[in-house]
Design a protein around this motif. Structure first.
Motif, PDB file in Angstrom:
ATOM      1  N   UNK A   6       3.800  -6.481  -6.756  1.00  0.00           N
ATOM      2  CA  UNK A   6       4.597  -7.680  -6.502  1.00  0.00           C
ATOM      3  C   UNK A   6       5.469  -7.564  -5.288  1.00  0.00           C
ATOM      4  N   UNK A   7       5.305  -8.231  -4.314  1.00  0.00           N
ATOM      5  CA  UNK A   7       6.124  -8.231  -3.103  1.00  0.00           C
ATOM      6  C   UNK A   7       7.167  -9.062  -2.857  1.00  0.00           C
ATOM      7  N   UNK A   8       8.562  -9.171  -2.667  1.00  0.00           N
ATOM      8  CA  UNK A   8       9.484 -10.045  -2.506  1.00  0.00           C
ATOM      9  C   UNK A   8      10.116 -10.139  -1.198  1.00  0.00           C
ATOM     10  N   UNK A   9      10.258 -11.220  -0.457  1.00  0.00           N
ATOM     11  CA  UNK A   9      10.833 -10.971   0.985  1.00  0.00           C
ATOM     12  C   UNK A   9      10.984 -12.293   1.534  1.00  0.00           C
ATOM     13  N   UNK A  10      11.808 -12.603   2.551  1.00  0.00           N
ATOM     14  CA  UNK A  10      11.952 -13.900   3.213  1.00  0.00           C
ATOM     15  C   UNK A  10      10.765 -14.365   3.939  1.00  0.00           C
ATOM     16  N   UNK A  11      11.071 -15.631   4.768  1.00  0.00           N
ATOM     17  CA  UNK A  11      10.141 -16.220   5.376  1.00  0.00           C
ATOM     18  C   UNK A  11      10.956 -17.040   6.427  1.00  0.00           C
ATOM     19  N   UNK A  12      10.737 -17.326   7.637  1.00  0.00           N
ATOM     20  CA  UNK A  12      11.472 -17.893   8.563  1.00  0.00           C
ATOM     21  C   UNK A  12      10.717 -18.745   9.375  1.00  0.00           C
ATOM     22  N   UNK A  13      11.039 -20.096   9.509  1.00  0.00           N
ATOM     23  CA  UNK A  13      10.699 -20.942  10.702  1.00  0.00           C
ATOM     24  C   UNK A  13      11.442 -20.559  12.134  1.00  0.00           C
ATOM     25  N   UNK A  14      10.625 -20.619  12.969  1.00  0.00           N
ATOM     26  CA  UNK A  14      11.335 -20.383  14.453  1.00  0.00           C
ATOM     27  C   UNK A  14      11.376 -21.650  15.138  1.00  0.00           C
ATOM     28  N   UNK A  29       9.240  -4.019  -3.187  1.00  0.00           N
ATOM     29  CA  UNK A  29       7.786  -3.920  -3.902  1.00  0.00           C
ATOM     30  C   UNK A  29       7.967  -3.252  -5.245  1.00  0.00           C
ATOM     31  N   UNK A  30       7.006  -3.738  -6.025  1.00  0.00           N
ATOM     32  CA  UNK A  30       6.891  -3.247  -7.500  1.00  0.00           C
ATOM     33  C   UNK A  30       5.467  -3.145  -7.630  1.00  0.00           C
ATOM     34  N   UNK A  31       5.220  -1.848  -8.252  1.00  0.00           N
ATOM     35  CA  UNK A  31       3.664  -1.583  -8.565  1.00  0.00           C
ATOM     36  C   UNK A  31       3.934  -1.638 -10.140  1.00  0.00           C
ATOM     37  N   UNK A  32       3.728  -2.725 -10.908  1.00  0.00           N
ATOM     38  CA  UNK A  32       3.880  -2.843 -12.525  1.00  0.00           C
ATOM     39  C   UNK A  32       2.508  -1.844 -13.042  1.00  0.00           C
ATOM     40  N   UNK A  33       2.741  -0.843 -13.379  1.00  0.00           N
ATOM     41  CA  UNK A  33       1.307   0.085 -13.634  1.00  0.00           C
ATOM     42  C   UNK A  33       0.775  -0.456 -15.071  1.00  0.00           C
ATOM     43  N   UNK A  34       1.488  -0.984 -15.862  1.00  0.00           N
ATOM     44  CA  UNK A  34       0.941  -1.384 -17.090  1.00  0.00           C
ATOM     45  C   UNK A  34       0.121  -2.754 -16.944  1.00  0.00           C
ATOM     46  N   UNK A  45       0.755  -1.155  -0.066  1.00  0.00           N
ATOM     47  CA  UNK A  45       0.075   0.208  -0.174  1.00  0.00           C
ATOM     48  C   UNK A  45       0.819   1.054  -0.025  1.00  0.00           C
ATOM     49  N   UNK A  46       2.139   1.208   0.704  1.00  0.00           N
ATOM     50  CA  UNK A  46       2.915   2.469   0.977  1.00  0.00           C
ATOM     51  C   UNK A  46       3.487   2.654  -0.565  1.00  0.00           C
ATOM     52  N   UNK A  47       4.035   1.761  -1.219  1.00  0.00           N
ATOM     53  CA  UNK A  47       4.491   1.563  -2.556  1.00  0.00           C
ATOM     54  C   UNK A  47       3.414   2.193  -3.375  1.00  0.00           C
ATOM     55  N   UNK A  48       2.500   1.952  -3.534  1.00  0.00           N
ATOM     56  CA  UNK A  48       1.162   2.481  -4.414  1.00  0.00           C
ATOM     57  C   UNK A  48       1.003   3.855  -3.962  1.00  0.00           C
ATOM     58  N   UNK A  49       0.752   4.190  -2.851  1.00  0.00           N
ATOM     59  CA  UNK A  49       0.618   5.442  -2.405  1.00  0.00           C
ATOM     60  C   UNK A  49       1.424   6.193  -2.649  1.00  0.00           C
ATOM     61  N   UNK A  50       2.686   5.841  -2.750  1.00  0.00           N
ATOM     62  CA  UNK A  50       3.828   6.848  -2.835  1.00  0.00           C
ATOM     63  C   UNK A  50       4.111   7.247  -4.602  1.00  0.00           C
ATOM     64  N   UNK A  51       3.691   6.327  -5.314  1.00  0.00           N
ATOM     65  CA  UNK A  51       3.701   6.521  -6.770  1.00  0.00           C
ATOM     66  C   UNK A  51       2.324   7.658  -7.274  1.00  0.00           C
ATOM     67  N   UNK A  52       1.209   7.225  -6.314  1.00  0.00           N
ATOM     68  CA  UNK A  52       0.073   8.229  -6.713  1.00  0.00           C
ATOM     69  C   UNK A  52       0.688   9.821  -6.088  1.00  0.00           C
ATOM     70  N   UNK A  53       1.422   9.668  -5.143  1.00  0.00           N
ATOM     71  CA  UNK A  53       1.671  11.007  -4.629  1.00  0.00           C
ATOM     72  C   UNK A  53       2.703  11.518  -5.328  1.00  0.00           C
TER      73      UNK A  53
END
Length: 284
Positions: free
Chosen positions: A262-270, A252-257, A226-234
């Motif tokens: 798209x969100x890319x990040x890690x995941x961890x098992x504790x 984070x990437x907002x492909x406007x076309x 949401x922050x990425x989208x809002x920042x492009x809009x602003x």
């Protein structure tokens, strides 16, 4: 009840294999296990269930027992769980959520999922669909009064509602006071997740998040989107950004076309564990 504690950038949940475990009252279980003094300690409970429309279903509950539509950090952990624990051998999967079906690409290293890219779908910008009480087609840099202070917000839904607020300083802000003012504000009929954001440059943002039903968390994947989208809009950033959260960074990437985020990040098992929930009125 057997469970696995996992986190995405410190946004931690208790995960339960719904193929094997039957939880009769997940809302109450979520409150019980989330307690950091008397329970396991988490931001909520996520059940990984069979789905008739996708490969798996993510059934999510916040720490206060309320049902959540979607969690970006949580869904990355779902992807890691189903692969690492042998529920699938596929590196491309679909997951049903209340916020729609999400599609995930898994990066595997040494037989375990290390990184997950999530197609978060299209951002929802119409106020009535977020929902936010407002006029017009979008809520962009719109004034809102909370606690006698005026802020400027931008509204985005990524399957769950977000209000993005830009501030000069977020590290020293009293989020425990300001967060609830937004979460329970009359302009948000279903409450709201609020991201407090500091602009760094056109490729980098810093944020803290107050999540409805959980309070401040270390990270929020849908919030970062949401922050990425809002920042492009602003007009503040490019379409691809790094969002710095308390628990780490998300790409984070907002492909406007394609109108896809798209969100890319890690995941961890504790750790894995077992907890007796029969004493609070429900069981397997």
């Amino acid at each position: 009840m057997r469970f696995t504690k996992m986190h995405g950038l410190g946004n931690d949940y208790v995960y339960v294999n719904g193929f094997q475990e039957k939880i009769e009252n997940p809302s109450e279980v979520a409150k019980y296990v989330s307690d950091r003094h008397f329970g396991i300690g988490s931001d909520g409970l996520i059940l990984i269930n069979p789905s008739e429309v996708a490969d798996f279903e993510m059934e999510m509950y916040n720490a206060d027992g309320s049902r959540g539509e979607m969690c970006g950090n949580g869904i990355r952990c779902v992807a890691k769980y189903v692969y690492d624990y042998g529920l699938t051998d596929q590196t491309q999967i679909s997951v049903e959520t209340l916020g729609g079906i999400k599609y995930l690409d898994l990066t595997v290293q040494d037989g375990k999922v290390a990184l997950v890219k999530v197609d978060m779908g299209s951002p929802i910008l119409k106020p009535e669909c977020i929902p936010i009480l407002a006029e017009g087609d979008m809520v962009v840099n719109e004034p809102i009064v909370a606690g006698r202070m005026e802020y400027r917000m931008t509204g985005v839904s990524m399957g769950n509602p977000h209000a993005v607020v830009y501030m000069d300083q977020i590290r020293d802000m009293d989020i425990e006071k300001i967060g609830p003012l937004f979460e329970n504000h009359e302009r948000f009929p279903k409450r709201i997740n609020t991201e407090f954001v500091k602009f760094i440059n056109r490729h980098t943002l810093e944020m803290r998040v107050w999540e409805r039903g959980s309070g401040e968390t270390m990270a929020c994947g849908t919030g970062a989107c949401a922050v990425a989208v809002a920042s492009v809009l602003n007009g503040l950033t490019e379409e691809k950004v790094t969002v710095r959260l308390l628990g780490g960074d998300l790409q984070i990437e907002w492909d406007r076309e394609k109108d896809k985020v798209y969100m890319t990040g890690p995941a961890t098992t504790v750790f894995d564990g077992e907890i007796d929930i029969t004493g609070i009125g429900f069981g397997k």
